[in-house]
Design a protein around this motif. Sequence first.
Motif, short mmCIF file in Angstrom:
data_model
loop_
_atom_site.label_atom_id
_atom_site.label_comp_id
_atom_site.label_asym_id
_atom_site.label_seq_id
_atom_site.Cartn_x
_atom_site.Cartn_y
_atom_site.Cartn_z
N MET A 141 0.84 -1.19 0.00
CA MET A 141 0.00 0.00 0.00
C MET A 141 0.88 1.24 0.00
N THR A 142 0.40 2.22 -0.73
CA THR A 142 1.09 3.50 -0.80
C THR A 142 0.30 4.52 0.02
N LYS A 143 1.01 5.27 0.85
CA LYS A 143 0.35 6.31 1.63
C LYS A 143 0.53 7.65 0.94
N TYR A 144 -0.59 8.34 0.77
CA TYR A 144 -0.60 9.65 0.13
C TYR A 144 -1.02 10.69 1.16
N TYR A 145 -0.43 11.85 1.06
CA TYR A 145 -0.75 12.97 1.95
C TYR A 145 -1.29 14.09 1.07
N ILE A 146 -2.26 14.81 1.60
CA ILE A 146 -2.88 15.87 0.81
C ILE A 146 -2.97 17.17 1.61
N ALA A 147 -2.89 18.26 0.87
CA ALA A 147 -3.20 19.60 1.39
C ALA A 147 -4.29 20.12 0.47
N MET A 148 -5.44 20.42 1.03
CA MET A 148 -6.60 20.76 0.23
C MET A 148 -7.23 22.07 0.73
N ALA A 149 -7.74 22.82 -0.23
CA ALA A 149 -8.47 24.06 0.08
C ALA A 149 -9.40 24.34 -1.09
N SER A 150 -10.15 25.42 -0.97
CA SER A 150 -11.02 25.77 -2.08
C SER A 150 -10.15 26.10 -3.30
N LYS A 151 -10.70 25.80 -4.44
CA LYS A 151 -9.99 26.05 -5.69
C LYS A 151 -9.61 27.53 -5.82
N LYS A 152 -10.55 28.39 -5.49
CA LYS A 152 -10.31 29.84 -5.57
C LYS A 152 -9.15 30.26 -4.66
N PHE A 153 -9.12 29.73 -3.45
CA PHE A 153 -8.07 30.07 -2.50
C PHE A 153 -6.70 29.66 -3.04
N LEU A 154 -6.58 28.41 -3.49
CA LEU A 154 -5.28 27.93 -3.94
C LEU A 154 -4.82 28.56 -5.26
N LEU A 155 -5.75 28.84 -6.13
CA LEU A 155 -5.37 29.36 -7.44
C LEU A 155 -5.27 30.89 -7.51
N GLU A 156 -6.02 31.57 -6.67
CA GLU A 156 -6.07 33.03 -6.77
C GLU A 156 -5.48 33.77 -5.57
N GLN A 157 -5.56 33.19 -4.38
CA GLN A 157 -5.15 33.92 -3.20
C GLN A 157 -3.78 33.51 -2.65
N GLU A 158 -3.27 32.38 -3.07
CA GLU A 158 -1.98 31.90 -2.59
C GLU A 158 -1.03 31.70 -3.77
N PRO A 159 0.27 31.87 -3.54
CA PRO A 159 1.24 31.68 -4.62
C PRO A 159 1.58 30.20 -4.83
N ILE A 160 0.57 29.36 -4.89
CA ILE A 160 0.79 27.91 -4.95
C ILE A 160 1.51 27.51 -6.23
N GLU A 161 1.17 28.17 -7.34
CA GLU A 161 1.83 27.85 -8.61
C GLU A 161 3.34 28.09 -8.51
N GLU A 162 3.71 29.20 -7.93
CA GLU A 162 5.13 29.52 -7.76
C GLU A 162 5.82 28.51 -6.84
N MET A 163 5.17 28.14 -5.76
CA MET A 163 5.76 27.17 -4.83
C MET A 163 5.98 25.83 -5.50
N LEU A 164 5.01 25.38 -6.29
CA LEU A 164 5.13 24.10 -6.97
C LEU A 164 6.18 24.17 -8.08
N ARG A 165 6.28 25.28 -8.76
CA ARG A 165 7.30 25.46 -9.79
C ARG A 165 8.70 25.39 -9.16
N GLU A 166 8.88 26.08 -8.03
CA GLU A 166 10.17 26.04 -7.33
C GLU A 166 10.50 24.63 -6.86
N ARG A 167 9.50 23.94 -6.36
CA ARG A 167 9.71 22.57 -5.90
C ARG A 167 10.09 21.66 -7.06
N THR A 168 9.45 21.84 -8.21
CA THR A 168 9.77 21.04 -9.39
C THR A 168 11.21 21.31 -9.83
#
Length: 99
Positions: free
Chosen positions: A1-28
């Motif tokens: 079995m594989t264990k997955y962890y999630i961080a979840m919020a409203s779509k609007k919050f993650l896409l418009e109010q937080e710099p999530i795209e930038e954080m994921l780009r830096e992580r990549t």
Amino acid sequence: MTKYYIAMASKKFLLEQEPIEEMLRERTQYYESNNLAIDFWFIKDLQMSNSPEIAKFQDYLKRPAAMIVSTNETFINWIKLRVQNVLVESFESKGELVF
């Protein structure tokens, strides 16, 4: 079995109010520069997921949700500390999830 962890919020919050795209780009970029396999995924629309493990989390929020899924618990905890207003959960899956 594989264990997955999630961080979840409203779509609007993650896409418009937080710099999530930038954080994921830096992580990549970090993973690529260190020859590490990508172990996280960003799901913009939970209703489009074919995975019942993912789809069930849509009920947690009244608004359309988005999430970051990873096999790396430390990364998800870092997201939680950085973004703060996210729900953190985990689940196990018998097989690999396809995103």
